[in-house]
Design a protein around this motif. Structure first.
Motif, short mmCIF file in Angstrom:
data_model
loop_
_atom_site.label_atom_id
_atom_site.label_comp_id
_atom_site.label_asym_id
_atom_site.label_seq_id
_atom_site.Cartn_x
_atom_site.Cartn_y
_atom_site.Cartn_z
N ILE A 170 19.60 7.53 -30.27
CA ILE A 170 18.65 7.64 -31.36
C ILE A 170 17.75 8.80 -31.05
O ILE A 170 17.60 9.75 -31.78
CB ILE A 170 17.80 6.36 -31.45
N HIS A 171 17.24 8.72 -29.87
CA HIS A 171 16.23 9.64 -29.45
C HIS A 171 16.96 10.64 -28.59
O HIS A 171 16.85 10.64 -27.37
CB HIS A 171 15.24 8.82 -28.61
N ILE A 172 17.72 11.46 -29.23
CA ILE A 172 18.80 12.10 -28.49
C ILE A 172 18.31 13.08 -27.44
O ILE A 172 19.02 13.40 -26.52
CB ILE A 172 19.81 12.80 -29.40
N LEU A 198 18.15 4.21 -19.63
CA LEU A 198 17.70 2.85 -19.34
C LEU A 198 18.10 1.86 -20.41
O LEU A 198 17.93 0.68 -20.26
CB LEU A 198 16.17 2.86 -19.19
N ASP A 199 18.61 2.37 -21.50
CA ASP A 199 18.96 1.55 -22.65
C ASP A 199 19.98 0.48 -22.27
O ASP A 199 21.01 0.79 -21.73
CB ASP A 199 19.50 2.47 -23.74
N LEU A 228 24.19 2.41 -31.13
CA LEU A 228 22.98 2.99 -30.58
C LEU A 228 23.26 3.99 -29.47
O LEU A 228 22.65 3.97 -28.41
CB LEU A 228 22.06 1.90 -30.02
N ARG A 229 24.23 4.84 -29.74
CA ARG A 229 24.59 5.82 -28.73
C ARG A 229 23.40 6.71 -28.40
O ARG A 229 23.08 6.93 -27.25
CB ARG A 229 25.75 6.67 -29.25
N GLU A 285 15.89 12.55 -25.45
CA GLU A 285 15.17 11.87 -24.38
C GLU A 285 16.15 11.14 -23.48
O GLU A 285 16.46 9.98 -23.69
CB GLU A 285 14.15 10.90 -24.99
N THR A 286 16.63 11.80 -22.48
CA THR A 286 17.65 11.19 -21.64
C THR A 286 17.12 9.94 -20.95
O THR A 286 17.85 9.01 -20.70
CB THR A 286 18.14 12.18 -20.57
N GLU A 287 15.83 9.94 -20.66
CA GLU A 287 15.26 8.79 -19.94
C GLU A 287 15.48 7.49 -20.70
O GLU A 287 15.98 6.51 -20.17
CB GLU A 287 13.75 8.96 -19.79
N VAL A 288 15.09 7.52 -21.99
CA VAL A 288 15.19 6.31 -22.77
C VAL A 288 16.63 5.89 -22.87
O VAL A 288 16.98 4.74 -22.76
CB VAL A 288 14.60 6.55 -24.18
N LYS A 306 22.18 5.38 -36.43
CA LYS A 306 22.22 5.06 -35.01
C LYS A 306 22.88 6.17 -34.21
O LYS A 306 23.08 6.03 -33.01
CB LYS A 306 22.99 3.75 -34.79
#
Lengths: 597, 446
Positions: free
Chosen positions: A586-588, A596-597, A583-584, A590-593, A543
């Motif tokens: 995952i998709h590091i 909004l997380d 979940l700091r 991709e700031t967008e995701v 994560k």
């Protein structure tokens, strides 16, 4: 070729262990009555027992079991005769306190067996102890080095191939056998040391050389412990010679065991000084505040006061300060003797630790309960030891002082925990607070109502229960005996009160953390599998969550076995709270995701 | 909403996990391969005995129950876009509102004569592993064909059991179509150091039958016959889409998907190895069969389904691997042959077992890629430099920020900066390393 070395090594190790074990049967025993007289150190007891020794007189027993069976029977008969005598001639019974001071108590019977057995020894071993001892040592050394040799020829790197296919590393019959052997050893050591007379004799010459006294079972154990850490430490050094962190850490535990736990106490004993293990800290060193230890320190002048000051300073200042800077690893995997054994002898078994959530739940309760037990027991013992009145530290004042310390500790936890986002759950802190208030409240209430036992039980019974349950059974029999069955840190994880204390500091306020490396985790599971503390490291790594766990002893193996360079043990004053949230990233990239997380 | 996910690998499992995180849709994950999601990249450790299969499961079995994600072990035989149903080999029909195809890859064979013989197999699935396990018994020699990441894994696996093996690599150096010459040479040396019979510049020609339908030997293009009891084919993977070839799903090499990972059919998506982007990002491939992109696709699609449409943007490329004991990490673009508008700073330790490469544009000095062998780099730092188009002269003084090696490891930043200063006649000085972690955080937040 390499397999040949391993096989030869194993055969020689088994031969060495065989000889070592056989040495317990290499003596015969003929009762030396004088030793019993001295051992009992009570003319009345000896006089009443003597008639029952007739059947043993001049008789040679071929092993310590038969000898001790006869001895035990005679002593029990003596005990009965004494009890009858007390009852019939003096009119005393168990309800009289004088009865207890005159009777031959069970523990006296138990503790006289070892010296009598030692004094009564004869036959092959006493004449050849040095020779047999050296042979065992050489066989075990030679076998181990042969066994390790292929590691030297191997290309440096992680060598866990075959771990889960190995019978002795994955609870196959060799592992169960080894576990049985270790467990039997610990049971004998703590409860039936008279049967280890042969081994104590093997190390007698060295004991005489080092401190001028005959060896005790504890000298034998200490020497064995140190040798095992040294030899299995060499294994670690070879195995992890590509990893500087592991090298320094292993050298450190080898150093502290050899110098602090073994040689220094020998030197002090030779100088007739109190000889504690200077790196052992209360509450792991649970007898630190026992009357006989304090008396010994106080009666040893400046040096004794230094020891007292050193022990208290380590506990009150050393632990929080060092743990703040480096995490609990400064102690658990760099200094501690239990840790030293776990990281060397225990290393082949680290993968056996239970990673389930259930195990974690048990761990959290059990280890903190042991801490509470240690605190309560120590307060009770010291309260009883200290004078009831006088200008200095009285029992009452001491109780007020320790209550204050507890309140400060709880206050610090509340204060710092609120600041850290990755802190303990509030409920956990609440439970801790309630328990601490109970400890203070019950003690205070009993104190005010003038009871002599602060926590209901006689403090002697409290401490002997602690010694039996925690000191012997948990730390020894289960803690080490079960290495091949439950992994190498059972004691450190579930039972060690010092680990609980260090862990609290680590969790609440420490620069230490395990950082995860962005998105590089492939969830392979090596980190979790080889975590000796049963931490599911992968659950965090995948994560991208930095890891802050009170149980982590900072052995660094998770980082070492990671095939993708994802984990790193680090110290830093920057707040971990943000990086340790679930979940700091995952998709590091991709700031967008993430936003909004 | 009923969501069906075909495939329980990293893409499918990540999608399931995030859909659950963001919604309470009904989720069903179907796999014929395994009961539970396991880490495919860890299969080698199961064979080598470092791990048990259950240790490779990223989530414990309870996790799926707790999160109400239904797992079905069955093979999907097809789906119907009109009735919106999926057919299983058990005869069962399941209806969906959204269908996610995440069926991964299969080993790619190149039509060699004898490739269908018993004892010839690729390495991708759990079944492949079981097959290899079975054929490892009393194996006198194995041949591994194909010098990529799976090839070297398979070589390491067989080698760990002491099985003699010959490693056929078509290229002049190991993986030299991906790695620049120096790194490729380093890995090649490491393979040889491990005592592997490595045959470079050698391709498989045919596999020879022993008369009973089992492999007897392989014939190489160098005219040599190598007797062996097992042939591992590791010449790449291809999307696992044979089962869907006859559907209306538009496929090329993989299932064609748009920016939002949607196929040509409504409510049908494809993610992971089996998906082929109609339009890949500049500098990226349309099919990237790696763990990390599978994970990102799963996450992005979950977002699209649960929240609002989101384009798949994998960000800056990164990857990692371990060749026997040699660790490898790459961030950004480090191609095998250097583009003419770029230059490279390559440092290699004198022992030939560690290296760091930084690529940058000649004109602007902007860094374009980092690649390390035997050194660990900090992902977030490298990524930030790349994203910010940092200049080489900004990166080098702060190189310690990017180091992720364990404590007490020897640091090489000084040597690397010295090399740069010598080569370019500059005088860059390293920033002090004290309190480095705080500096890292400061840099990442700046």
């Amino acid at each position: 070729m390499h397999d040949a070395f391993r096989k030869a090594g194993i055969i020689i190790i088994i031969a060495g262990l065989g000889l070592f074990t056989a040495s317990l049967w290499m003596s015969h025993f003929t009762l030396q009555e004088k030793s019993l007289e001295e051992g009992l150190n009570n003319e009345y007891h000896y006089r009443m027992t003597a008639p029952f020794l007739v059947s043993m007189q001049g008789k040679t027993f071929s092993n310590s079991f038969a000898f001790n069976r006869a001895l035990h029977k005679a002593l029990e008969q003596g005990q009965e005769a004494i009890n009858n005598d007390l009852r019939e001639n003096r009119g005393l019974g168990p309800s009289d306190s004088e009865y207890w001071s005159l009777t031959l108590q069970d523990y006296a019977i138990q503790s006289v067996k070892l010296p009598v057995t030692r004094a009564s020894v004869g036959g092959f071993l006493p004449q050849n102890a040095g020779f047999v001892g050296l042979s065992v040592l050489l066989l075990l050394l030679a076998g181990s080095l042969l066994y390790f040799y292929p590691d030297l020829k191997r290309i440096p790197g992680i060598a866990n191939n075959g771990t889960f296919k190995s019978g002795w590393q994955n609870r196959g019959w060799p592992g169960i056998l080894l576990g049985g052997y270790l467990t039997a050893f610990y049971i004998a050591l703590y409860f039936f040391p008279e049967h280890l007379t042969g081994w104590i004799m093997l190390v007698d010459p060295l004991s005489h050389y080092l401190n001028g006294n005959p060896a005790s079972q504890w000298f034998m154990y200490g020497l064995l412990y140190t040798l095992v850490i040294a030899v299995m430490g060499v294994r670690m050094l070879l195995r992890y010679r590509h990893n500087a962190y592991q090298l320094w850490r292993t050298l450190s535990v080898m150093f502290f065991q050899t110098c602090f736990a073994f040689l220094l106490p020998q030197l002090l004993a030779a100088l007739n000084r109190p000889a504690p293990d200077l790196k052992n800290i209360w509450p792991l060193d649970y007898s630190f505040f026992f009357d006989y230890r304090i008396d010994e320190m106080i009666s040893s002048g400046t040096f004794g006061f230094f020891l007292l000051f050193w022990g208290i300073a380590l506990m009150l200042i050393g632990v929080p300060v060092f743990t703040y800077f480096f995490g609990k690893r400064w102690y658990c995997s760099w200094v501690c003797g239990c840790g030293g054994l776990a990281e060397t002898l225990g290393d082949p078994f680290r993968q056996l630790s239970d990673k389930s959530l259930g195990a974690w739940r048990i761990e959290r309760w059990l280890i903190h309960l042991v801490l509470v037990f240690a605190v309560v027991m120590t307060i009770a013992v010291l309260y009883a030891y200290l004078p009831t009145e006088g200008p200095g530290l009285t029992g009452r004042r001491f109780f007020v002082l320790s209550s204050l310390l507890l309140l400060i500790a709880i206050g610090l936890i509340w204060f710092y925990n609120q600041k850290a986002g990755a802190g303990l759950p509030v409920r956990t802190v609440q439970i801790g607070t309630v328990v601490a208030l109970f400890v203070i409240g019950i003690g205070g209430w009993r104190l005010i109502s003038g009871e002599s036992y602060l926590y209901f039980l006689d403090h002697y019974r409290l401490r002997s229960w602690y010694g039996f349950l925690v000191g012997s059974v948990f730390a020894g029999v289960v803690g080490t005996g079960f290495y091949p069955l439950m992994g190498n840190r059972v004691w450190c994880r579930f039972g060690c009160p010092l680990a609980a204390y260090l862990g609290l500091v680590q969790r609440i306020r420490s620069r230490f953390r395990i950082t995860t490396n962005g998105g590089q985790c492939i969830s392979c599971g090596n980190c979790s599998a080889y975590c000796e503390m049963g931490i599911d490291v992968r659950a965090y790594a995948q994560k991208g969550q930095d890891i802050l766990r009170s149980s982590c002893v900072g052995c660094g193996i998770c980082a070492a076995v990671c095939p993708r360079g994802v984990l790193k043990l680090e110290n830093g004053s920057a707040d971990i709270s943000e990086r340790a949230t679930a979940l700091r990233a995952i998709h590091i990239s991709e700031t967008e995701v993430r936003l909004l997380d | 909403m009923r969501i069906i996910i075909i495939g329980n690998g990293i893409s499918g499992a990540t999608a399931a996990r995030f859909i659950r995180k963001w919604s309470d849709h009904s989720i069903t994950m179907i796999s014929a391969e395994s009961d539970y999601f396991f880490s495919r990249t860890a299969l080698m450790y199961v064979y080598m005995g470092d791990l048990r299969l259950k240790d490779t499961r990223p989530y414990p079995p309870e996790f799926w129950k707790k999160n109400n994600i239904q797992l079905i072990k069955a093979r999907v035989t097809g789906f119907d876009k009109d009735t919106k149903t999926v057919a299983l080999d058990t005869g069962q029909q399941l209806s969906y509102d959204k269908l996610i195809i995440a069926t991964g890859s299969t080993p790619r064979f190149f039509g060699w004569p004898g490739q269908e013989l018993e004892g010839v197999r690729g390495l991708y699935s759990l079944q492949d592993l079981e097959y290899i396990e079975k054929y490892s018994k009393d194996l006198k020699r194995a041949v591994v064909v194909g010098g990529g990441l799976i090839g070297i894994e398979l070589a390491e696996m067989l080698h760990s059991r002491g099985i003699p093996l010959t490693f056929l690599v078509r290229e002049k150096h190991y993986w030299d179509n991906i790695l620049p010459p120096e790194e490729s040479a380093m890995v090649t040396r490491h393979i040889l150091d491990n005592g592997i019979d490595l045959r470079l510049d050698t391709a498989l020609q045919s596999i020879i039958d022993n008369g009973t339908g089992r492999v007897e030997a392989v014939q190489t293009d160098k005219g040599e016959q190598i007797k062996c009891g097992f042939v591992g084919i590791t010449t790449g993977v291809q999307p696992n889409i044979d089962w869907i070839r006859n559907s209306e799903l538009e496929c090329e090499h993989g299932i064609l998907v748009d920016d939002q990972l949607q196929t040509n059919l409504p409510d049908v998506y494809a993610i992971g190895d089996c998906a082929q982007l109609r339009q890949a990002q500049p500098g990226r491939k349309a099919i990237e069969a790696v763990w990390y992109t599978g994970r990102m696709m799963g996450e992005t699609l979950a977002f699209t389904i649960c929240k609002k449409p989101k384009a798949y943007r994998p960000g800056i490329w990164f990857n990692s691997a371990k060749f026997f004991h040699l660790e490898y990490q790459v961030y950004g673009s480090v191609p095998a042959s250097l583009p003419t508008d770029q230059d490279t700073l390559y440092w290699e330790h004198p022992d030939g077992k560690k290296s760091l490469r930084i690529n940058f544009y000649r004109s602007s000095q902007v860094v374009s890629g980092f690649q390390a062998m035997g050194i660990r780099l900090r992902h977030e730092v490298c990524e930030k430099w790349l994203k910010n188009e940092a200049l080489l002269e900004e990166v080098l003084p702060n190189l310690a920020l990017a180091n992720f090696d364990p404590e007490f490891y020897r640091r090489h930043e000084k040597d690397i900066v010295k090399l740069f200063n010598q080569r370019f006649g500059k005088n860059i000085r390293l920033q002090p390393r004290r309190n480095i972690l705080n500096k890292v955080y400061q840099f990442l937040k700046s």
